[in-house]
Design a protein around this motif. Structure first.
Motif, short mmCIF file in Angstrom:
data_model
loop_
_atom_site.label_atom_id
_atom_site.label_comp_id
_atom_site.label_asym_id
_atom_site.label_seq_id
_atom_site.Cartn_x
_atom_site.Cartn_y
_atom_site.Cartn_z
N HIS A 1 0.85 -0.99 0.19
CA HIS A 1 0.13 -0.05 0.02
C HIS A 1 0.81 1.35 -0.04
O HIS A 1 0.61 2.44 -0.51
N TYR A 2 2.19 0.91 0.44
CA TYR A 2 2.90 2.20 0.67
C TYR A 2 4.28 2.08 0.07
O TYR A 2 4.72 1.02 0.00
N GLN A 3 4.84 3.30 -0.34
CA GLN A 3 6.08 3.30 -1.12
C GLN A 3 7.29 2.90 -0.23
O GLN A 3 8.21 2.26 -0.60
N ARG A 4 7.04 3.01 1.02
CA ARG A 4 8.31 2.78 2.13
C ARG A 4 8.77 1.49 2.08
O ARG A 4 10.04 1.45 1.85
N LEU A 5 7.95 0.47 1.67
CA LEU A 5 8.90 -0.91 1.49
C LEU A 5 9.73 -1.07 0.24
O LEU A 5 10.80 -1.61 0.34
N LEU A 6 9.41 -0.14 -0.82
CA LEU A 6 10.16 -0.28 -1.93
C LEU A 6 11.27 0.53 -1.77
O LEU A 6 12.28 0.49 -2.69
N ASP A 7 11.68 1.19 -0.72
CA ASP A 7 12.92 2.14 -0.37
C ASP A 7 14.00 0.83 -0.10
O ASP A 7 15.27 0.63 -0.43
N TYR A 8 13.53 -0.27 0.40
CA TYR A 8 14.42 -1.39 0.94
C TYR A 8 14.34 -2.45 -0.02
O TYR A 8 15.18 -3.22 -0.19
N ILE A 9 13.23 -2.84 -0.75
CA ILE A 9 13.06 -3.69 -1.93
C ILE A 9 12.93 -3.12 -3.10
O ILE A 9 11.74 -2.45 -3.53
N VAL A 10 13.70 -2.88 -3.88
CA VAL A 10 13.79 -2.12 -5.03
C VAL A 10 13.05 -2.70 -6.18
O VAL A 10 13.73 -3.56 -6.54
N PRO A 11 12.07 -2.24 -6.72
CA PRO A 11 11.40 -3.13 -7.73
C PRO A 11 12.00 -2.83 -9.16
O PRO A 11 12.65 -1.78 -9.43
N ASP A 12 11.78 -3.70 -10.02
CA ASP A 12 12.44 -3.45 -11.45
C ASP A 12 11.13 -3.05 -12.06
O ASP A 12 11.20 -2.30 -13.03
N LYS A 13 9.86 -3.31 -11.79
CA LYS A 13 8.82 -2.39 -12.17
C LYS A 13 7.56 -2.22 -11.11
O LYS A 13 7.65 -3.14 -10.36
N VAL A 14 7.17 -1.33 -11.39
CA VAL A 14 5.83 -0.80 -10.46
C VAL A 14 4.52 -0.79 -11.22
O VAL A 14 4.41 -0.29 -12.49
N HIS A 15 3.54 -1.38 -10.67
CA HIS A 15 2.29 -1.26 -11.35
C HIS A 15 1.24 -0.93 -10.43
O HIS A 15 1.25 -1.08 -9.21
N VAL A 16 0.24 0.11 -11.00
CA VAL A 16 -0.75 0.57 -10.20
C VAL A 16 -2.08 -0.15 -10.32
O VAL A 16 -2.42 -0.13 -11.62
N MET A 17 -2.55 -0.62 -9.38
CA MET A 17 -3.90 -1.43 -9.60
C MET A 17 -4.96 -0.59 -9.12
O MET A 17 -4.99 -0.04 -8.00
N PHE A 18 -5.99 -0.69 -9.87
CA PHE A 18 -7.34 0.29 -9.21
C PHE A 18 -8.42 -0.21 -9.95
O PHE A 18 -8.60 -0.57 -11.03
N ASP A 19 -9.41 -0.77 -9.03
CA ASP A 19 -10.79 -1.24 -9.34
C ASP A 19 -10.60 -2.72 -10.65
O ASP A 19 -11.29 -2.67 -11.52
N GLY A 20 -9.77 -3.24 -10.08
CA GLY A 20 -9.50 -4.70 -10.70
C GLY A 20 -8.76 -4.82 -11.81
O GLY A 20 -8.67 -5.79 -12.51
N ARG A 21 -8.12 -3.51 -12.03
CA ARG A 21 -7.17 -3.55 -13.44
C ARG A 21 -5.76 -2.89 -13.07
O ARG A 21 -5.66 -2.30 -12.10
N ILE A 22 -4.91 -3.14 -13.96
CA ILE A 22 -3.71 -2.34 -13.91
C ILE A 22 -3.68 -1.30 -14.77
O ILE A 22 -4.11 -1.36 -15.95
#
Lengths: 472, 251
Positions: free
Chosen positions: B204-225
């Motif tokens: 839910h929060y960006q905070r985790l991604l400071d530690y686990i740096v992702p290759d890709k980020v997807h935003v999900m809303f209302d059942g879709r990316i």
């Protein structure tokens, strides 16, 4: 090697482990139904003293007069057809002390059940009963030298009448209930044990009760007397094949622990689910003595069993630890009776039941502490686990405590294995059945530790087998 | 064969209400993908559906794991095939010790008749527990029973490390973690990153991604990316809030 194949087969078809039988070949068969003639037949076959014959006949009258306890117990009792049961079946041989002398079919039966192997590994003595009489009976020599007696009840009555008669029917009177009366009328087999003062039997003594014949009733009678400061652990195992008709097993077990003595009585029963298992078990604990019943009930159609301890001497202790697993078509009606009859006596009851599918489990507990006593303690815990919504559990505790100088504690819980829990476990790679087994084993885990190691392994395996067929 | 966890036009309903409405996502081995989104967007549903939870009805689409039809497999088959889900709310298993549970899970992966090497098992488990700064007493305690929120999450990561999955889904593993626990859990995950393993990190929060740096980020809303990007997208989201993507979507 046909023998090895048979052994392998017995190991790999665990599900029906006890489900095999050999053709009947009996020298003694009392025929169907119950009458004075049948009792005379049994007494003659056993060449019993007149007092035993009279004892049996009095018991028969009491049995016939007593109504079925269906006002509080299951109506299923009415389905027992006493006229269609054979009350005594034996090969007419005295039990041997060597497996080599045991008749082949009987020997193979116990080999498939792993008894001689267990004896070699960790037992101090073994008695193996096939239908009405013991086929094998042996106790380690060093124990015999210390004066320990471990024989079947037929032999006990014959060889040690003075010891036997003193306590026989004293802990559980014939008229205690309808089935104790039935047992008193037709009893055969079971163990007679005497441990002299101060003798501590290090390894367990084991009895194994096997029903082989259809339309048969097994009525063993066990009497264990442990003298001052002595100790013994006794274990019994039971199985029967799956027959089309119902089989009756109705034992009476009396324990006597003299001052400072300790008795631990362990049962692992795995009856096929057409056996009516109606057993009366009670111990008498003198001053500072301890009696523990550790009871595991798996299988049977209906089990009614409420092991009890009468704490007669000051500081006596009684304990019942029980695990019951009721699967489809099974009713485990179990519990405990704790009768405090002296000051500073302590009792502990821990019961865990598991109901699977349409299985039903019932706990009945009775704790009695009269007003004139001081410093008595009881702790009762009963926990039930339901595996799905069709299973059923009932708890009927009856705790009668008079006076205000006692401490009692009672806890009961009912829980269910949730779908979420199973999902979690399956997500880690366990099949649904494995997840169920592990959950059930977890539920009884603290009690399984009370069993000797060899038995806790077997118990875990039996639970796994019961759970295997219960999901889907 | 396609070496990825490949979700194609997935539709999922519960009690007749559609929750996932045509979701497509491809997570190749070796990559860490993060899904972010507001509450109720369907993130946790996606995690449970991938793991095989039967409360949900799949009404369309497919999921392939390295070319295998994931949706046709049982829950436990998926696990043994290499899919792991770190639960948002890990369940308690009374009376079953952590060590026995892990052992049973590993045993379930062996062919019939083969026993796991107990000595090697304990050695490995202790090593992993040290990495996660977990006290040895947790081996004998019942699975998750009486564990704090943070201890439960660490335990999830311990299970992941022991089972060595090909694809791991972390469902809000950061929720309920204090900053130290977040660091430790992230270290554990990072240590598991490998060209042979794919991650789907739901948060839910960006905070985790400071530690686990992702290759890709997807935003999900209302059942879709509704939007995909690199790790910068997470920062942008943090700054502008979810309303920003919702407004963009409406526009």
């Amino acid at each position: 090697m046909p023998h090895d194949n048979a052994t392998l087969e017995a190991v790999s078809i665990d599900q029906s482990e006890g489900n095999f039988s050999f053709p009947e070949a009996y020298s003694f068969d009392a025929g169907y139904g119950l009458s004075e003639t049948v009792i005379d037949y049994i007494s003659d076959a056993k060449q019993e003293a007149e007092w035993v014959r009279d004892f049996r006949k009095r018991a028969l009258k009491i049995f016939l007069d007593k109504p079925m306890p269906t006002h509080w117990a299951s109506k299923d009792l009415e389905n027992i057809k006493f006229d269609e049961i054979r009350y005594y079946l034996a090969k007419g041989q005295r039990p041997t002390r060597s497996w080599d002398e045991v008749p082949d079919d009987v020997k193979q039966t116990f080999e498939r059940l792993g008894i001689p192997e267990k004896e070699r590994k960790f037992l101090a003595g073994v008695e193996a009963q096939f239908d009405s009489e013991a086929a094998y009976s042996n106790v380690k020599e060093e124990l015999e030298k210390q004066g320990v007696i471990f024989v079947n009840s037929t032999e006990g009555l014959r060889e040690h009448p003075e010891l036997f008669r003193k306590w026989f029917g004293k802990v559980i009177p014939t008229g205690d209930n309808k089935f104790s009366a039935l047992n008193s009328a037709v009893f055969s087999g079971g163990s007679f044990i005497y441990v002299p003062p101060g003798v501590k039997v290090g390894h367990p003594l084991q009895a194994y009760f096997r029903i082989n014949a259809e339309n048969f009733g097994q009525f063993e009678r066990t009497l264990i007397i442990v003298d001052e400061g002595a100790e013994v652990t006794y274990m019994e195992g039971c199985t029967a094949p799956k027959f089309e008709t119902a089989t009756l097993h109705s034992a009476v077990v009396e324990l006597v622990a003299m001052k400072d003595a300790k008795i631990q009585y362990i049962t692992v029963q795995n009856w096929s689910n057409n056996v009516f298992n109606l057993v009366t078990k009670r111990g008498l604990a003198h001053e500072n003595a301890e009696i523990r019943w550790i009871d595991c009930n798996i299988g049977s159609r209906l089990t009614m069993k409420y092991p009890g301890v009468i704490m007669k001497g000051r500081k006596a202790r009684g304990e019942v630890i029980s695990i019951a697993l009721a699967n489809d078509g099974q009713h485990q009606d179990t519990g405990a009776k704790m009768i405090h009859a002296a000051d500073e006596t302590t009792s502990n009851v821990v019961s865990k039941s598991i109901s699977v599918g349409k299985g039903r489990s019932t706990y009945r507990g009775q704790v009695h502490i009269p007003k004139h006593l001081k410093g008595c303690k009881n702790n009762t815990e009963c926990d039930a686990l339901l595996i799905n919504s069709q299973s059923r559990t009932d708890t009927y505790p009856a705790i009668t405590v008079r006076g205000n100088q006692h401490a009692t504690q009672h806890e009961a819980s009912v829980s269910q294995v949730s779908e979420d829990q199973i999902f979690y476990m399956q997500q880690r790679g366990l099949s649904e059945a494995e997840a169920m087994s592990l959950s059930v084993n977890g539920f009884v885990n603290d009690l399984v530790r009370e069993f000797p190691m060899e038995y806790s392994v077997e118990l875990k395996r039996l639970i796994d087998l019961e759970m295997e067929g219960s999901v889907g | 064969m396609n070496q990825s966890l490949s979700i194609n036009d997935l539709h999922v309903s519960v009690d007749g209400t559609e929750i996932i409405k045509g979701l497509t996502l491809d997570i190749p081995k070796g990559e860490v993908h993060a899904i972010m989104g507001p509450n109720g967007s369907g993130k946790s549903t996606l995690a449970k559906v991938l793991a095989g939870n039967e409360e949900y009805e799949i009404t369309g689409g497919s999921v392939l794991m390295d070319g295998q039809d994931l949706l046709g497999m049982e829950i436990d088959e998926r696990s043994r095939a290499g899919l792991f889900l770190a639960f948002q709310y890990p369940h308690e298993i009374p009376g079953v010790s952590n060590a026995n549970f892990l052992r049973a899970a590993l045993q379930a992966r062996l062919p019939k008749g083969e026993e796991i090497d107990a000595v090697a098992f304990y050695k490995q488990m202790y090593a992993r527990m040290d990495e996660l700064e977990m006290d040895r007493k947790f081996t004998g305690r019942s699975v998750n029973e009486g564990f704090s929120g943070g201890e439960k999450k660490r335990n999830e990561i311990l299970q992941m490390m022991m089972l060595e999955p090909t694809y791991a889904i972390l469902d809000e593993t950061d929720s309920g973690l204090d900053i130290d626990a977040l660091r430790i859990v992230s270290q554990g995950v990072n240590a598991m990153r490998s060209p042979e393993r794919g991650f789907l990190v739901i948060t839910h929060y960006q905070r985790l991604l400071d530690y686990i740096v992702p290759d890709k980020v997807h935003v999900m809303f209302d059942g879709r990316i509704i939007r995909s990007g690199d790790k910068e997208l997470a920062l942008e989201l943090e700054e502008k809030g979810y309303d920003w993507v919702k407004e963009e979507l409406a526009a």
